[in-house]
Write a protein that holds these residues in place. Structure first.
Motif, PDB file in Angstrom:
ATOM      1  N   SER A  72      87.164  65.202  11.970  1.00 38.45           N
ATOM      2  CA  SER A  72      86.433  64.230  11.543  1.00 38.45           C
ATOM      3  C   SER A  72      86.899  63.343  10.080  1.00 38.45           C
ATOM      4  CB  SER A  72      84.909  64.317  11.364  1.00 38.45           C
ATOM      5  OG  SER A  72      84.224  64.671  12.496  1.00 38.45           O
ATOM      6  N   PHE A  73      87.042  62.236  10.225  1.00 37.05           N
ATOM      7  CA  PHE A  73      87.311  61.450   8.930  1.00 37.05           C
ATOM      8  C   PHE A  73      86.044  60.650   8.431  1.00 37.05           C
ATOM      9  CE2 PHE A  73      88.935  58.934  12.605  1.00 37.05           C
ATOM     10  CZ  PHE A  73      88.691  57.758  12.173  1.00 37.05           C
ATOM     11  N   ILE A  74      85.861  60.365   7.203  1.00 36.14           N
ATOM     12  CA  ILE A  74      84.772  59.702   6.720  1.00 36.14           C
ATOM     13  C   ILE A  74      84.881  58.183   6.621  1.00 36.14           C
ATOM     14  CG2 ILE A  74      83.095  60.051   4.748  1.00 36.14           C
ATOM     15  CD1 ILE A  74      83.674  62.351   6.681  1.00 36.14           C
ATOM     16  N   VAL A  75      83.709  57.674   7.034  1.00 31.17           N
ATOM     17  CA  VAL A  75      83.514  56.107   6.755  1.00 31.17           C
ATOM     18  C   VAL A  75      82.465  55.926   5.662  1.00 31.17           C
ATOM     19  CG1 VAL A  75      82.768  53.895   7.665  1.00 31.17           C
ATOM     20  CG2 VAL A  75      83.894  55.763   9.089  1.00 31.17           C
ATOM     21  N   LYS A  76      83.028  55.533   4.660  1.00 34.48           N
ATOM     22  CA  LYS A  76      82.204  55.271   3.479  1.00 34.48           C
ATOM     23  C   LYS A  76      81.031  54.013   3.419  1.00 34.48           C
ATOM     24  CE  LYS A  76      85.772  57.227   0.303  1.00 34.48           C
ATOM     25  NZ  LYS A  76      86.650  56.708  -0.754  1.00 34.48           N
ATOM     26  N   ARG A  77      79.822  54.367   3.367  1.00 36.07           N
ATOM     27  CA  ARG A  77      78.903  53.254   3.443  1.00 36.07           C
ATOM     28  C   ARG A  77      78.144  52.862   2.381  1.00 36.07           C
ATOM     29  NH1 ARG A  77      80.071  52.655   8.887  1.00 36.07           N
ATOM     30  NH2 ARG A  77      79.159  54.057  10.316  1.00 36.07           N
ATOM     31  N   ASN A  78      77.345  51.789   2.301  1.00 38.15           N
ATOM     32  CA  ASN A  78      76.587  51.307   1.181  1.00 38.15           C
ATOM     33  C   ASN A  78      77.264  51.156  -0.152  1.00 38.15           C
ATOM     34  OD1 ASN A  78      74.226  51.314   3.185  1.00 38.15           O
ATOM     35  ND2 ASN A  78      74.163  53.482   3.041  1.00 38.15           N
ATOM     36  N   LEU A  79      78.328  50.869  -0.308  1.00 38.20           N
ATOM     37  CA  LEU A  79      78.921  50.516  -1.341  1.00 38.20           C
ATOM     38  C   LEU A  79      78.881  49.083  -2.169  1.00 38.20           C
ATOM     39  CD1 LEU A  79      82.143  52.414  -0.394  1.00 38.20           C
ATOM     40  CD2 LEU A  79      80.437  53.318  -1.737  1.00 38.20           C
ATOM     41  N   ARG A  80      79.084  48.880  -3.234  1.00 37.28           N
ATOM     42  CA  ARG A  80      79.237  47.659  -3.981  1.00 37.28           C
ATOM     43  C   ARG A  80      80.384  46.589  -3.323  1.00 37.28           C
ATOM     44  NH1 ARG A  80      77.413  48.491 -10.204  1.00 37.28           N
ATOM     45  NH2 ARG A  80      75.313  49.223  -9.678  1.00 37.28           N
ATOM     46  N   LEU A  81      80.535  45.413  -3.413  1.00 37.75           N
ATOM     47  CA  LEU A  81      81.303  44.648  -2.832  1.00 37.75           C
ATOM     48  C   LEU A  81      82.597  44.970  -2.916  1.00 37.75           C
ATOM     49  CD1 LEU A  81      81.699  42.409  -0.891  1.00 37.75           C
ATOM     50  CD2 LEU A  81      81.630  40.729  -2.949  1.00 37.75           C
ATOM     51  N   THR A  82      83.204  45.360  -4.374  1.00 39.04           N
ATOM     52  CA  THR A  82      84.532  45.798  -4.396  1.00 39.04           C
ATOM     53  C   THR A  82      85.013  46.986  -4.047  1.00 39.04           C
ATOM     54  OG1 THR A  82      84.216  44.231  -6.768  1.00 39.04           O
ATOM     55  CG2 THR A  82      86.186  46.080  -6.586  1.00 39.04           C
ATOM     56  N   LYS A  83      84.018  47.853  -4.305  1.00 36.40           N
ATOM     57  CA  LYS A  83      84.121  49.192  -3.881  1.00 36.40           C
ATOM     58  C   LYS A  83      84.277  49.340  -2.196  1.00 36.40           C
ATOM     59  CE  LYS A  83      84.326  51.844  -7.540  1.00 36.40           C
ATOM     60  NZ  LYS A  83      85.644  52.655  -8.024  1.00 36.40           N
ATOM     61  N   ALA A  84      83.577  48.408  -1.671  1.00 36.51           N
ATOM     62  CA  ALA A  84      83.419  48.298   0.024  1.00 36.51           C
ATOM     63  C   ALA A  84      84.726  47.900   0.524  1.00 36.51           C
ATOM     64  CB  ALA A  84      82.148  47.420   0.180  1.00 36.51           C
ATOM     65  N   LEU A  85      85.361  46.877  -0.278  1.00 32.64           N
ATOM     66  CA  LEU A  85      86.715  46.488   0.142  1.00 32.64           C
ATOM     67  C   LEU A  85      87.754  47.411  -0.143  1.00 32.64           C
ATOM     68  CD1 LEU A  85      88.220  44.160   1.254  1.00 32.64           C
ATOM     69  CD2 LEU A  85      88.788  43.348  -1.105  1.00 32.64           C
ATOM     70  N   GLU A  86      87.792  48.071  -1.095  1.00 28.97           N
ATOM     71  CA  GLU A  86      88.665  49.375  -1.254  1.00 28.97           C
ATOM     72  C   GLU A  86      88.394  50.251  -0.204  1.00 28.97           C
ATOM     73  OE1 GLU A  86      88.037  50.734  -5.215  1.00 28.97           O
ATOM     74  OE2 GLU A  86      88.702  48.960  -6.261  1.00 28.97           O
ATOM     75  N   ALA A  87      87.417  50.618  -0.042  1.00 26.79           N
ATOM     76  CA  ALA A  87      87.004  51.878   1.158  1.00 26.79           C
ATOM     77  C   ALA A  87      87.552  51.191   2.392  1.00 26.79           C
ATOM     78  CB  ALA A  87      85.748  52.071   0.997  1.00 26.79           C
ATOM     79  N   ALA A  88      87.259  49.947   2.749  1.00 23.22           N
ATOM     80  CA  ALA A  88      87.660  49.442   4.109  1.00 23.22           C
ATOM     81  C   ALA A  88      89.254  49.286   4.340  1.00 23.22           C
ATOM     82  CB  ALA A  88      87.263  47.835   4.268  1.00 23.22           C
ATOM     83  N   LYS A  89      89.930  49.134   3.248  1.00 23.36           N
ATOM     84  CA  LYS A  89      91.334  49.098   3.196  1.00 23.36           C
ATOM     85  C   LYS A  89      91.855  50.576   3.203  1.00 23.36           C
ATOM     86  CE  LYS A  89      92.323  45.044   0.388  1.00 23.36           C
ATOM     87  NZ  LYS A  89      92.727  44.464  -1.175  1.00 23.36           N
ATOM     88  N   GLN A  90      91.224  51.462   2.615  1.00 16.75           N
ATOM     89  CA  GLN A  90      91.820  52.915   2.855  1.00 16.75           C
ATOM     90  C   GLN A  90      91.413  53.403   4.206  1.00 16.75           C
ATOM     91  OE1 GLN A  90      88.881  55.720   1.226  1.00 16.75           O
ATOM     92  NE2 GLN A  90      90.768  57.028   0.507  1.00 16.75           N
TER      93      GLN A  90
END
Length: 392
Positions: A149-167
């Protein structure tokens, strides 16, 4: 996949455990009291010391899946389902890697049972996207990453959410095109409570972030392949009806972590009836037909519509879906698709499930009817969507 593969540092925090680290991680895992409790809970007859002895001898994720996880899931299927089945395997081209995108019914079992079906049919398993909101303990995170399994990061602030989506997008592209692994991901964050399965636009935007071309070319690189999942019964149906009622009465209501864990337990251990997977067709041809001057919004909508239509067409419809539709609509349109006995059995089932909602004070007759209608809606919506998709 090559067992000597080493995950690049940019993906280490979300990627599955590398095989070279497997032995160390599994040795740490079996020392966790929570892990021992979980194993004894789901397998009460297990000889735990013998189980651990076999576990620590395993060296790779593949061996773990084939010798431990798959046999456990097959045992679970025998106890809690009327059988697993799969169709459309001819749409999977040997040697190709795909992003299998499915509707979402069960937190744990959607991808797990799909991988069991792949193993049974001589196909490689997928890597599995799982939200970090479910990883309430570190040992659970280690366990799922040992199971590809690989991890999807949830419930992040906007800037962090965009970084997580790109990753995340970069990792999925990397898994398919560099590791030569297929991946599984649900079409939306969280399960669809009323079974009206629709792909989230934000998911498609995320998948298209990585790549070296246009949005269309980036999506083509990961070979999106829709798969329909049809559970005859949803063990969590009454919990979803309860949540609908609580949200109706209090729009600010939010489930607790304990609620999520109980939903996972219920989905795992309670009866599901028949479970069917239907593999659709890759949507790359649909992507090629999108006009070159289409804007991003049009592209995203076209992709979502293509996935939704494929998933809706692939539903397996059970007698209870026809019964729920007719009851909800006050019709006899599908009366030839079920018997009177099946109607009585389904009505009894609904009442038994609703009787489990015993922790809300002052539930009125109107509240009970609301929950009853929501349960009928859950079972009617797959049929409604299939009827619409078949017309297109």
């Amino acid at each position: 996949m090559n067992t000597q593969y080493i995950t690049p540092d940019i993906f280490k925090d979300i990627a599955p455990i590398d095989d070279c680290d497997f032995s160390q991680k599994i040795s740490q895992l079996v020392e966790e009291p929570g892990f021992e409790h979980a194993i004894k809970f789901v397998m009460p007859e297990v000889d735990y010391p013998q189980f651990i002895k076999g576990l620590v001898s395993i060296k790779t994720k593949k061996e773990f899946q084939y010798s431990i996880v798959s046999p456990f899931l097959e045992m679970l299927a025998k106890k809690t389902t009327s059988g697993l089945s799969i169709g459309g395997l001819e749409n999977i081209e040997k040697g190709m890697n795909y992003t299998f995108i499915t509707n979402h019914r069960d937190i744990v079992l959607d991808a797990s049972f799909l991988n069991v079906m792949f193993i049974c049919n001589g196909l490689p398993t997928t890597e599995i996207a799982i939200g970090d909101n479910l990883l309430v303990y570190d040992w659970i995170s280690d366990l799922v990453k040992l199971n590809k399994s690989f991890i999807v990061k949830r419930n992040l602030r906007l800037t962090k959410a965009l970084e997580a989506a790109k990753q995340l997008s970069a990792y999925i592209h990397h898994a398919i095109n560099e590791k030569h692994e297929s991946v599984w991901i649900a079409q939306r964050e969280g399960r669809c409570k009323d079974s009206n399965d629709l792909t989230q636009e934000s998911l498609i935007k995320m998948l298209g972030l990585a790549g070296d071309g246009t949005l269309i070319n980036n999506l083509k690189q990961i070979n999106l392949l829709p798969v329909s999942i049809s559970y005859e019964y949803d063990p969590n149906d009454y919990l979803k009806a309860r949540e609908f009622l609580l949200k109706r009465n209090n729009p600010e209501y939010k489930k607790s972590q304990r609620d999520d864990l109980f939903s996972m337990e219920t989905g795992l251990l309670q009866f599901k009836g028949f479970v069917h997977f239907e593999v659709g067709e890759p949507i790359n041809e649909n992507l090629e037909q999108i006009p070159s001057d289409a804007d991003k919004g049009q592209i995203i909508k076209t992709v979502c519509d293509s996935i939704d239509r494929m998933i809706h067409k692939g539903y397996k419809i059970y007698p209870i879906n026809y019964i729920a539709y007719d009851k909800l609509e006050g019709e006899n349109r599908f009366v030839s698709n079920y018997t009177l006995q099946e109607v009585e059995d389904f009505e009894d089932y609904i009442e038994r499930q609703l009787s489990k909602v015993d922790d809300i004070p002052n539930v009125s007759a109107e509240d009970m009817q609301y929950m009853r209608d929501m349960m009928l809606t859950m079972y009617a919506n797959p049929l409604k969507n299939k009827l619409l998709a078949d017309c297109c």
